[in-house]
Write an enzyme that holds these catalytic residues in place. Structure first.
Site, PDB file in Angstrom:
ATOM      1  N   TYR A 174      -7.280  15.896  -7.370  1.00  0.00           N
ATOM      2  CA  TYR A 174      -6.255  14.990  -8.133  1.00  0.00           C
ATOM      3  C   TYR A 174      -5.256  15.946  -8.753  1.00  0.00           C
ATOM      4  O   TYR A 174      -4.108  15.817  -8.820  1.00  0.00           O
ATOM      5  CB  TYR A 174      -6.981  14.293  -9.380  1.00  0.00           C
ATOM      6  CG  TYR A 174      -6.352  13.265 -10.184  1.00  0.00           C
ATOM      7  CD1 TYR A 174      -5.794  12.239  -9.795  1.00  0.00           C
ATOM      8  CD2 TYR A 174      -6.298  13.787 -11.471  1.00  0.00           C
ATOM      9  CE1 TYR A 174      -5.164  11.484 -10.774  1.00  0.00           C
ATOM     10  CE2 TYR A 174      -5.585  13.064 -12.386  1.00  0.00           C
ATOM     11  CZ  TYR A 174      -5.203  11.672 -11.995  1.00  0.00           C
ATOM     12  OH  TYR A 174      -4.528  11.128 -12.883  1.00  0.00           O
ATOM     13  N   LYS A 196      -1.246  16.104  -8.510  1.00  0.00           N
ATOM     14  CA  LYS A 196      -0.182  16.062  -9.679  1.00  0.00           C
ATOM     15  C   LYS A 196       0.695  17.098  -9.927  1.00  0.00           C
ATOM     16  O   LYS A 196       1.847  17.068 -10.266  1.00  0.00           O
ATOM     17  CB  LYS A 196      -1.244  15.516 -10.799  1.00  0.00           C
ATOM     18  CG  LYS A 196      -1.726  14.188 -10.738  1.00  0.00           C
ATOM     19  CD  LYS A 196      -0.753  12.920 -10.597  1.00  0.00           C
ATOM     20  CE  LYS A 196      -1.468  11.820 -10.910  1.00  0.00           C
ATOM     21  NZ  LYS A 196      -0.589  10.458 -10.921  1.00  0.00           N
ATOM     22  N   ALA A 218      -4.362  18.679  -7.697  1.00  0.00           N
ATOM     23  CA  ALA A 218      -3.175  19.363  -6.631  1.00  0.00           C
ATOM     24  C   ALA A 218      -2.205  18.533  -6.640  1.00  0.00           C
ATOM     25  O   ALA A 218      -0.972  18.794  -6.399  1.00  0.00           O
ATOM     26  CB  ALA A 218      -3.777  19.897  -5.500  1.00  0.00           C
ATOM     27  N   ASP A 277       0.787  -1.132  -0.076  1.00  0.00           N
ATOM     28  CA  ASP A 277       0.010  -0.112  -0.033  1.00  0.00           C
ATOM     29  C   ASP A 277       1.114   1.347   0.044  1.00  0.00           C
ATOM     30  O   ASP A 277       1.570   1.505   0.951  1.00  0.00           O
ATOM     31  CB  ASP A 277      -0.918  -0.126   1.199  1.00  0.00           C
ATOM     32  CG  ASP A 277      -1.834   1.140   1.534  1.00  0.00           C
ATOM     33  OD1 ASP A 277      -1.734   2.034   0.507  1.00  0.00           O
ATOM     34  OD2 ASP A 277      -2.790   0.982   2.105  1.00  0.00           O
TER      35      ASP A 277
HETATM   36  P1  NDP Z   1      -5.666   2.419 -12.777  1.00  0.00           P
HETATM   37  O1  NDP Z   1      -6.958   2.617 -12.116  1.00  0.00           O
HETATM   38  O2  NDP Z   1      -6.204   1.374 -14.097  1.00  0.00           O
HETATM   39  O3  NDP Z   1      -4.712   1.670 -11.969  1.00  0.00           O
HETATM   40  C1  NDP Z   1      -4.166   2.309 -10.766  1.00  0.00           C
HETATM   41  C2  NDP Z   1      -2.983   1.779 -10.105  1.00  0.00           C
HETATM   42  O4  NDP Z   1      -2.704   2.232  -9.060  1.00  0.00           O
HETATM   43  C3  NDP Z   1      -3.258   0.279 -10.039  1.00  0.00           C
HETATM   44  O5  NDP Z   1      -2.253  -0.638 -10.386  1.00  0.00           O
HETATM   45  C4  NDP Z   1      -3.462   0.165  -8.403  1.00  0.00           C
HETATM   46  O6  NDP Z   1      -3.221  -1.148  -7.798  1.00  0.00           O
HETATM   47  C5  NDP Z   1      -2.660   1.016  -7.825  1.00  0.00           C
HETATM   48  N1  NDP Z   1      -2.815   1.668  -6.590  1.00  0.00           N
HETATM   49  C6  NDP Z   1      -4.028   2.482  -6.421  1.00  0.00           C
HETATM   50  N2  NDP Z   1      -4.036   2.896  -4.958  1.00  0.00           N
HETATM   51  C7  NDP Z   1      -2.940   2.143  -4.465  1.00  0.00           C
HETATM   52  C8  NDP Z   1      -2.253   2.082  -3.409  1.00  0.00           C
HETATM   53  N3  NDP Z   1      -2.852   2.869  -2.255  1.00  0.00           N
HETATM   54  N4  NDP Z   1      -1.196   1.312  -2.981  1.00  0.00           N
HETATM   55  C9  NDP Z   1      -0.651   0.410  -3.968  1.00  0.00           C
HETATM   56  N5  NDP Z   1      -1.156   0.786  -5.277  1.00  0.00           N
HETATM   57  C10 NDP Z   1      -2.113   1.316  -5.367  1.00  0.00           C
HETATM   58  O7  NDP Z   1      -5.056   3.716 -13.371  1.00  0.00           O
HETATM   59  P2  NDP Z   1      -4.204   3.775 -14.611  1.00  0.00           P
HETATM   60  O8  NDP Z   1      -3.380   2.703 -15.005  1.00  0.00           O
HETATM   61  O9  NDP Z   1      -4.907   4.739 -15.447  1.00  0.00           O
HETATM   62  O10 NDP Z   1      -3.268   5.178 -13.860  1.00  0.00           O
HETATM   63  C11 NDP Z   1      -1.959   4.921 -13.499  1.00  0.00           C
HETATM   64  C12 NDP Z   1      -1.071   6.189 -13.053  1.00  0.00           C
HETATM   65  O11 NDP Z   1      -1.342   6.904 -14.366  1.00  0.00           O
HETATM   66  C13 NDP Z   1      -1.830   7.092 -12.105  1.00  0.00           C
HETATM   67  O12 NDP Z   1      -1.041   7.816 -11.485  1.00  0.00           O
HETATM   68  C14 NDP Z   1      -2.713   8.022 -12.897  1.00  0.00           C
HETATM   69  O13 NDP Z   1      -3.251   9.155 -12.187  1.00  0.00           O
HETATM   70  C15 NDP Z   1      -1.874   8.206 -14.127  1.00  0.00           C
HETATM   71  N6  NDP Z   1      -2.836   8.608 -15.306  1.00  0.00           N
HETATM   72  C16 NDP Z   1      -3.696   8.137 -15.741  1.00  0.00           C
HETATM   73  C17 NDP Z   1      -4.539   8.639 -16.878  1.00  0.00           C
HETATM   74  C18 NDP Z   1      -5.202   7.946 -17.681  1.00  0.00           C
HETATM   75  O14 NDP Z   1      -5.820   8.455 -18.409  1.00  0.00           O
HETATM   76  N7  NDP Z   1      -5.514   6.622 -17.441  1.00  0.00           N
HETATM   77  C19 NDP Z   1      -4.035  10.018 -17.325  1.00  0.00           C
HETATM   78  C20 NDP Z   1      -2.923  10.615 -16.600  1.00  0.00           C
HETATM   79  C21 NDP Z   1      -2.662  10.274 -15.474  1.00  0.00           C
HETATM   80  P3  NDP Z   1      -4.411  -2.434  -7.337  1.00  0.00           P
HETATM   81  O15 NDP Z   1      -5.033  -2.369  -8.495  1.00  0.00           O
HETATM   82  O16 NDP Z   1      -3.300  -3.467  -7.048  1.00  0.00           O
HETATM   83  O17 NDP Z   1      -5.046  -1.798  -6.239  1.00  0.00           O
END
Ligand code: NDP
Length: 254
Positions: free
Chosen positions: A158, A162, A160, A66
């Site tokens: 979100y 980023k 803020a 986490d």
């Molecule tokens: P997803 O929602 O598909 O995946 C999110 C990931 O973050 C999962 O692997 C999840 O792990 C992990 N996660 C969330 N909370 C925790 C936590 N507390 N501890 C550990 N792991 C955590 O998102 P995306 O793949 O789309 O996003 C990936 C990154 O890209 C993020 O930082 C997002 O802000 C950024 N982003 C995405 C965009 C988009 O259009 N998709 C646009 C701009 C930025 P698990 O599933 O194992 O819980």
């Protein structure tokens, strides 16, 4: 850059690697020869499936974590360093959204987003930077977002978080450039993952119409740039926030 062994002998750690953009980054780094440790929180089955898909080469390892909890992060970095002589590449990818108009956002909506999106990056960077300094170099890649620069309606928390990641990226880049460590961020626009599925199905083609390229980004397109930033070839790039959005932010600036 894309050669199968261009990242051979490199050890990488990717947060939130079981799905979405993180999964694509794990696959890309591993297919270029890196040994890739990745963390997952709730996606245990997907994490195991990803490890199994690299069974032949055995260079992908999953660890539960986490990212909000500093002691959890410290233990993950320790586990990697017990098994490996170096940790060369850190990709801070884990992130969440808790969208809502500013006046509707709860204290928890703020805390969860800041603790995950910013806290996670701080905890991992702190633990990994110490090692990178000792070993004489490394690469940190933070997955930010275009809203970190542009802001976004319904995304104050979100955006803020980023924006803070962007500022942290530049500050760490300046502090550790002399140690042969680069720190960069990637700012994606709208990428097809679970994170954006609700908004994509709610607004359909309306969002696509606002993207000059006329399509959503794919996780693999983010992973390709992450792999470049992880490579030796990017040695002279640091403190940058690299936008990958099919031109979406160009229209927002008009
Ligand atoms: P997803 O929602 O598909 O995946 C999110 C990931 O973050 C999962 O692997 C999840 O792990 C992990 N996660 C969330 N909370 C925790 C936590 N507390 N501890 C550990 N792991 C955590 O998102 P995306 O793949 O789309 O996003 C990936 C990154 O890209 C993020 O930082 C997002 O802000 C950024 N982003 C995405 C965009 C988009 O259009 N998709 C646009 C701009 C930025 P698990 O599933 O194992 O819980």
């Amino acid at each position: 850059m894309t050669s199968v062994d261009s990242l051979k002998k490199k050890v990488a750690l990717v947060t939130g690697g079981a799905r979405g953009i993180g999964e694509a980054i794990v696959k890309r780094l591993a297919s270029q020869g890196a040994k890739v440790y990745f963390t997952y929180q709730s996606s245990a089955e997907k994490a195991q499936a990803l490890v199994r898909s690299f069974e032949k080469t055995g260079n992908v390892i999953a660890l539960p974590c986490d990212v909000r909890k500093s002691e959890n992060v410290e233990s993950v970095v320790d586990q990697v360093l017990e098994a490996e002589p170096t940790l060369d590449i850190l990709v801070n990818n884990a992130g969440i959204i808790r969208d809502g108009l500013f006046l509707a956002l709860s204290e928890e909506d703020w805390q969860e987003v800041m603790a995950t999106n910013l806290g996670g990056v701080i905890h991992f960077s702190k633990n990994v930077l110490r090692q990178m300094i000792m070993q004489g170099g490394g690469r940190i890649i933070n997955i930010s977002s275009i809203v970190g620069e542009l802001g976004g309606v319904g995304q104050a928390n979100y955006a803020a978080s980023k924006a803070a990641v962007n500022a942290l990226t530049k500050s760490l880049a300046a502090e550790y450039a002399a140690k042969n460590i680069t720190v960069n961020a990637i700012a994606p626009g709208m990428v097809e993952t679970e994170m954006t599925s609700a908004v994509r199905s709610a607004f359909g083609d309306k969002i696509k119409e606002r993207i000059p390229a006329g399509s959503y980004g794919q996780p693999e397109e983010i992973a390709a740039v992450a792999a470049f930033l992880a490579s030796e070839e990017s040695r002279y790039i640091t403190g940058q926030v690299i936008t990958i959005d099919g031109g979406l932010s160009l229209l927002s600036r008009r």
